[in-house]
Design a protein around this motif. Structure first.
Motif, PDB file in Angstrom:
ATOM      1  N   GLY A 154     -11.483  36.025 -16.731  1.00  0.00           N
ATOM      2  CA  GLY A 154     -11.683  34.806 -17.514  1.00  0.00           C
ATOM      3  C   GLY A 154     -10.559  33.804 -17.422  1.00  0.00           C
ATOM      4  O   GLY A 154     -10.276  33.084 -18.383  1.00  0.00           O
ATOM      5  N   ARG A 155      -9.925  33.707 -16.256  1.00  0.00           N
ATOM      6  CA  ARG A 155      -8.793  32.792 -16.114  1.00  0.00           C
ATOM      7  C   ARG A 155      -9.207  31.568 -15.280  1.00  0.00           C
ATOM      8  O   ARG A 155      -8.720  31.333 -14.184  1.00  0.00           O
ATOM      9  N   ILE A 156     -10.137  30.804 -15.844  1.00  0.00           N
ATOM     10  CA  ILE A 156     -10.612  29.567 -15.229  1.00  0.00           C
ATOM     11  C   ILE A 156     -10.267  28.431 -16.194  1.00  0.00           C
ATOM     12  O   ILE A 156     -10.680  28.449 -17.353  1.00  0.00           O
ATOM     13  N   HIS A 157      -9.529  27.447 -15.714  1.00  0.00           N
ATOM     14  CA  HIS A 157      -9.040  26.394 -16.605  1.00  0.00           C
ATOM     15  C   HIS A 157      -9.257  25.015 -16.003  1.00  0.00           C
ATOM     16  O   HIS A 157      -9.012  24.804 -14.815  1.00  0.00           O
ATOM     17  N   GLU A 158      -9.675  24.086 -16.843  1.00  0.00           N
ATOM     18  CA  GLU A 158      -9.758  22.697 -16.425  1.00  0.00           C
ATOM     19  C   GLU A 158      -8.440  21.986 -16.718  1.00  0.00           C
ATOM     20  O   GLU A 158      -7.827  22.194 -17.762  1.00  0.00           O
ATOM     21  N   ILE A 159      -8.005  21.147 -15.772  1.00  0.00           N
ATOM     22  CA  ILE A 159      -6.904  20.221 -16.011  1.00  0.00           C
ATOM     23  C   ILE A 159      -7.479  18.825 -15.836  1.00  0.00           C
ATOM     24  O   ILE A 159      -8.051  18.508 -14.794  1.00  0.00           O
ATOM     25  N   LYS A 160      -7.372  17.999 -16.841  1.00  0.00           N
ATOM     26  CA  LYS A 160      -7.958  16.666 -16.801  1.00  0.00           C
ATOM     27  C   LYS A 160      -7.394  15.870 -15.624  1.00  0.00           C
ATOM     28  O   LYS A 160      -6.179  15.850 -15.405  1.00  0.00           O
ATOM     29  N   SER A 161      -8.266  15.198 -14.908  1.00  0.00           N
ATOM     30  CA  SER A 161      -7.856  14.523 -13.673  1.00  0.00           C
ATOM     31  C   SER A 161      -6.775  13.463 -13.865  1.00  0.00           C
ATOM     32  O   SER A 161      -5.907  13.322 -12.991  1.00  0.00           O
ATOM     33  N   PRO A 162      -6.761  12.686 -14.978  1.00  0.00           N
ATOM     34  CA  PRO A 162      -5.672  11.716 -15.116  1.00  0.00           C
ATOM     35  C   PRO A 162      -4.281  12.351 -15.191  1.00  0.00           C
ATOM     36  O   PRO A 162      -3.283  11.678 -14.935  1.00  0.00           O
ATOM     37  N   LEU A 163      -4.248  13.645 -15.512  1.00  0.00           N
ATOM     38  CA  LEU A 163      -2.962  14.328 -15.636  1.00  0.00           C
ATOM     39  C   LEU A 163      -2.442  14.844 -14.300  1.00  0.00           C
ATOM     40  O   LEU A 163      -1.227  14.930 -14.108  1.00  0.00           O
ATOM     41  N   ILE A 164      -3.349  15.196 -13.380  1.00  0.00           N
ATOM     42  CA  ILE A 164      -2.902  15.921 -12.195  1.00  0.00           C
ATOM     43  C   ILE A 164      -3.277  15.264 -10.873  1.00  0.00           C
ATOM     44  O   ILE A 164      -2.598  15.448  -9.869  1.00  0.00           O
ATOM     45  N   LEU A 165      -4.339  14.465 -10.850  1.00  0.00           N
ATOM     46  CA  LEU A 165      -4.807  13.909  -9.576  1.00  0.00           C
ATOM     47  C   LEU A 165      -4.223  12.537  -9.267  1.00  0.00           C
ATOM     48  O   LEU A 165      -4.560  11.940  -8.242  1.00  0.00           O
ATOM     49  N   GLN A 166      -3.359  12.026 -10.132  1.00  0.00           N
ATOM     50  CA  GLN A 166      -2.703  10.744  -9.874  1.00  0.00           C
ATOM     51  C   GLN A 166      -1.275  11.015  -9.421  1.00  0.00           C
ATOM     52  O   GLN A 166      -0.496  11.623 -10.163  1.00  0.00           O
ATOM     53  N   PRO A 167      -0.909  10.579  -8.219  1.00  0.00           N
ATOM     54  CA  PRO A 167       0.429  10.889  -7.694  1.00  0.00           C
ATOM     55  C   PRO A 167       1.514   9.999  -8.282  1.00  0.00           C
ATOM     56  O   PRO A 167       2.046   9.090  -7.640  1.00  0.00           O
ATOM     57  N   GLY A 168       1.822  10.270  -9.552  1.00  0.00           N
ATOM     58  CA  GLY A 168       2.814   9.473 -10.261  1.00  0.00           C
ATOM     59  C   GLY A 168       3.415  10.248 -11.412  1.00  0.00           C
ATOM     60  O   GLY A 168       3.369  11.489 -11.438  1.00  0.00           O
ATOM     61  N   GLY A 194       0.824  -1.207   0.000  1.00  0.00           N
ATOM     62  CA  GLY A 194       0.000   0.000   0.000  1.00  0.00           C
ATOM     63  C   GLY A 194       0.853   1.249   0.000  1.00  0.00           C
ATOM     64  O   GLY A 194       1.609   1.495   0.949  1.00  0.00           O
ATOM     65  N   TYR A 195       0.758   2.032  -1.054  1.00  0.00           N
ATOM     66  CA  TYR A 195       1.476   3.304  -1.107  1.00  0.00           C
ATOM     67  C   TYR A 195       0.579   4.424  -0.584  1.00  0.00           C
ATOM     68  O   TYR A 195      -0.650   4.300  -0.567  1.00  0.00           O
ATOM     69  N   ASN A 196       1.204   5.524  -0.168  1.00  0.00           N
ATOM     70  CA  ASN A 196       0.426   6.629   0.395  1.00  0.00           C
ATOM     71  C   ASN A 196       1.111   7.965   0.124  1.00  0.00           C
ATOM     72  O   ASN A 196       1.099   8.862   0.958  1.00  0.00           O
ATOM     73  N   GLN A 197       1.726   8.094  -1.054  1.00  0.00           N
ATOM     74  CA  GLN A 197       2.471   9.304  -1.378  1.00  0.00           C
ATOM     75  C   GLN A 197       1.536  10.503  -1.527  1.00  0.00           C
ATOM     76  O   GLN A 197       0.518  10.425  -2.192  1.00  0.00           O
ATOM     77  N   ARG A 198       1.908  11.617  -0.906  1.00  0.00           N
ATOM     78  CA  ARG A 198       1.057  12.817  -0.929  1.00  0.00           C
ATOM     79  C   ARG A 198       1.799  14.063  -1.398  1.00  0.00           C
ATOM     80  O   ARG A 198       1.221  15.133  -1.445  1.00  0.00           O
ATOM     81  N   ASP A 199       3.074  13.903  -1.705  1.00  0.00           N
ATOM     82  CA  ASP A 199       3.861  15.042  -2.182  1.00  0.00           C
ATOM     83  C   ASP A 199       4.845  14.555  -3.245  1.00  0.00           C
ATOM     84  O   ASP A 199       4.907  13.360  -3.545  1.00  0.00           O
ATOM     85  N   ILE A 200       5.588  15.494  -3.808  1.00  0.00           N
ATOM     86  CA  ILE A 200       6.503  15.133  -4.893  1.00  0.00           C
ATOM     87  C   ILE A 200       7.584  14.175  -4.414  1.00  0.00           C
ATOM     88  O   ILE A 200       7.914  13.201  -5.108  1.00  0.00           O
ATOM     89  N   ALA A 201       8.114  14.416  -3.223  1.00  0.00           N
ATOM     90  CA  ALA A 201       9.134  13.512  -2.690  1.00  0.00           C
ATOM     91  C   ALA A 201       8.571  12.099  -2.563  1.00  0.00           C
ATOM     92  O   ALA A 201       9.264  11.115  -2.851  1.00  0.00           O
ATOM     93  N   GLY A 202       7.322  11.994  -2.151  1.00  0.00           N
ATOM     94  CA  GLY A 202       6.679  10.691  -2.025  1.00  0.00           C
ATOM     95  C   GLY A 202       6.483  10.012  -3.369  1.00  0.00           C
ATOM     96  O   GLY A 202       6.624   8.784  -3.483  1.00  0.00           O
TER      97      GLY A 202
END
Length: 264
Positions: free
Chosen positions: A228-242, A91-99
């Motif tokens: 007008g500076r509202i932007h979507e970032i697709k979740s597979p790109l940013i919400l996966q800690p990898g 079980g991994y639990n990385q929550r930051d870049i170092a992780g």
């Protein structure tokens, strides 16, 4: 006895799938999360055995894995069930870049690719350092990142760090280190008070609606909404800690911070 290196791996989150593929060890993967989309072929080639907080235990057991990879407390019950069935679980639990970098190195070592994983992690570290150097000394726009809309949940650790590397100042960095999403809930009033210059949103599992964000009561006073500076970032790109977050995720943040056009 479980094989070492493991020969039949089930990955219940996306980032371990991508990491193994980057290490050239995709043949070891025998089952994946239904959310796994990187690389694209995994959806066609590998059996899908889980969502995120739920899993098809009989289907996993039928694959006869010698290792199952999980992530966070949200998969603790799945891990416990598999352990009771005699399956080895990491079980991994990385929550930051170092992780994230530590996960890459550790997973590489487990599959006999420690040297290659170390090289990959070193490359990511160098890329992040170069990106940070390019934005050093520039004005830093305030950035509100929304991980979910109801309730509003703001950036987790690695996202907050990437915003800083990309040249922004994450609006609620003081709570980004909170592991639980419920500890990162913010209110309309808090975001208005933060007055972000840019709003980034990534709602896992559903499309971001910039017009709905802009229409929230009182948010017309927020600079990001006015400009007008509202932007979507697709979740597979940013919400996966990898790897995705450290590459395409960072690039998406950089593009959003340099853009001044609202995304429909």
């Amino acid at each position: 006895m479980n094989a070492f290196p493991p020969e039949r791996i089930v990955c219940l989150t996306e980032e371990t799938v991508e990491t193994l593929c980057l290490l050239g060890e995709e043949d070891r993967i025998v089952g994946v999360s239904g959310y796994a989309v990187r690389p694209k072929q995994v959806r066609k080639e590998k059996p899908r055995v889980a969502a995120f907080t739920s899993a098809d235990i009989p289907k996993i057991l039928a694959l006869e894995p010698d290792l199952v990879l999980t992530f966070s407390d949200l998969q603790a019950d799945i891990a416990a069930t598999l352990l009771r069935e005699g399956v080895a679980v990491m079980g991994y639990n990385q929550r930051d870049i170092a992780g994230i970098l530590a996960m890459i190195r550790h997973l590489g070592a487990m599959v006999g690719q420690g040297r290659r994983a170390g090289f990959l992690a070193d490359q990511y570290e160098q890329r992040l350092a170069e990106a940070a150097a390019k934005t050093e000394g520039r004005p830093r726009p305030c950035v509100y990142f929304e991980e979910w809309d109801e309730p509003m949940i703001t950036a987790i650790g690695w996202v907050s760090e990437l915003i800083g590397i990309a040249g922004g100042q994450e609006a609620f960095s003081e709570i980004a280190g909170k592991a639980k999403a419920l500890d990162r809930i913010v209110t309309y009033e808090q975001v208005i008070a933060a007055a972000p210059d840019v709003i980034l949103a990534s709602w896992c599992g559903k499309k971001v609606r910039p017009e709905k964000i802009a229409a929230r009561p009182g948010w017309d006073a927020i600079p990001a909404v006015r400009n007008g500076r509202i932007h979507e970032i697709k979740s597979p790109l940013i919400l996966q800690p990898g790897p995705a977050a450290l590459t395409d995720g960072l690039d998406a943040i950089l593009a959003a911070l340099s853009s001044r056009t609202i995304e429909a």
